[in-house]
Design a protein around this motif. Sequence first.
Motif, PDB file in Angstrom:
ATOM      1  N   LEU A  67      -4.666  32.468   0.997  1.00  0.00           N
ATOM      2  CA  LEU A  67      -3.872  33.621   0.590  1.00  0.00           C
ATOM      3  C   LEU A  67      -3.980  34.648   1.692  1.00  0.00           C
ATOM      4  O   LEU A  67      -5.027  34.768   2.331  1.00  0.00           O
ATOM      5  CB  LEU A  67      -4.402  34.232  -0.712  1.00  0.00           C
ATOM      6  CG  LEU A  67      -4.417  33.365  -1.959  1.00  0.00           C
ATOM      7  CD1 LEU A  67      -4.996  34.155  -3.131  1.00  0.00           C
ATOM      8  CD2 LEU A  67      -3.029  32.854  -2.307  1.00  0.00           C
ATOM      9  N   TYR A  87       0.852  33.186  -0.832  1.00  0.00           N
ATOM     10  CA  TYR A  87       0.196  31.884  -0.682  1.00  0.00           C
ATOM     11  C   TYR A  87       0.606  31.268   0.651  1.00  0.00           C
ATOM     12  O   TYR A  87       1.755  31.394   1.078  1.00  0.00           O
ATOM     13  CB  TYR A  87       0.659  31.009  -1.848  1.00  0.00           C
ATOM     14  CG  TYR A  87       0.351  29.538  -1.745  1.00  0.00           C
ATOM     15  CD1 TYR A  87      -0.883  29.042  -2.146  1.00  0.00           C
ATOM     16  CD2 TYR A  87       1.311  28.638  -1.294  1.00  0.00           C
ATOM     17  CE1 TYR A  87      -1.161  27.681  -2.081  1.00  0.00           C
ATOM     18  CE2 TYR A  87       1.042  27.276  -1.229  1.00  0.00           C
ATOM     19  CZ  TYR A  87      -0.192  26.811  -1.618  1.00  0.00           C
ATOM     20  OH  TYR A  87      -0.461  25.471  -1.557  1.00  0.00           O
ATOM     21  N   GLU A 125      -4.430  28.438  -6.971  1.00  0.00           N
ATOM     22  CA  GLU A 125      -3.675  27.808  -5.877  1.00  0.00           C
ATOM     23  C   GLU A 125      -4.526  26.859  -5.037  1.00  0.00           C
ATOM     24  O   GLU A 125      -4.051  26.310  -4.059  1.00  0.00           O
ATOM     25  CB  GLU A 125      -3.093  28.895  -4.958  1.00  0.00           C
ATOM     26  CG  GLU A 125      -2.171  29.885  -5.646  1.00  0.00           C
ATOM     27  CD  GLU A 125      -0.767  29.364  -5.857  1.00  0.00           C
ATOM     28  OE1 GLU A 125      -0.509  28.171  -5.605  1.00  0.00           O
ATOM     29  OE2 GLU A 125       0.079  30.162  -6.281  1.00  0.00           O
TER      30      GLU A 125
END
Length: 173
Positions: free
Chosen positions: A46, A59, A146
Amino acid sequence: MGKATQDAHQRARARASHTQIGGGSGSTRALGTQAQKGESMSTRALIGLAEGDKYWTVYVHHDGYPEYLGKVLKEYYNTKAKARKLISLGDLSFVGKEIGRKHKFDFYTLERHPDWTIAYGRDRGEENTQPKLLTKKGLAKRAEKEWAEYVYLFDNGKWHSYKVEDGVLQPII
């Protein structure tokens, strides 16, 4: 062709060789033989830009390790204006040395412009890829969601690097 250019072309070919699927933040973005076997294909990260006590965050799917992304951010996106321009693209497949222009996500374009940044929204037409405003705690949660191993935050005129460990951002010294 120099070593750096050869490496950039090799990364471009690797990115283009994956069958792309899905869209939007949190979805599977690439499916190749490694993903089918359950192996990690990318070092996810990130990146964020401070706004008060929160961060505009996106992201990054490929090459998120400090030796690449950390270095590129510090060398090529080293002002608040440059960091803002990069993050304004939304979620990214790859951060290049240049923002580049809107382009097709195909082998030919990647081969011709290996240093261009690849944005899911701008270059692939995906939706829901815009930057998200998060607290540091929210950053750690998004990093886990993520599968991001690293977080880079632009604050007070410089990039700060973190390793994500057990849902906590640990500064990299």
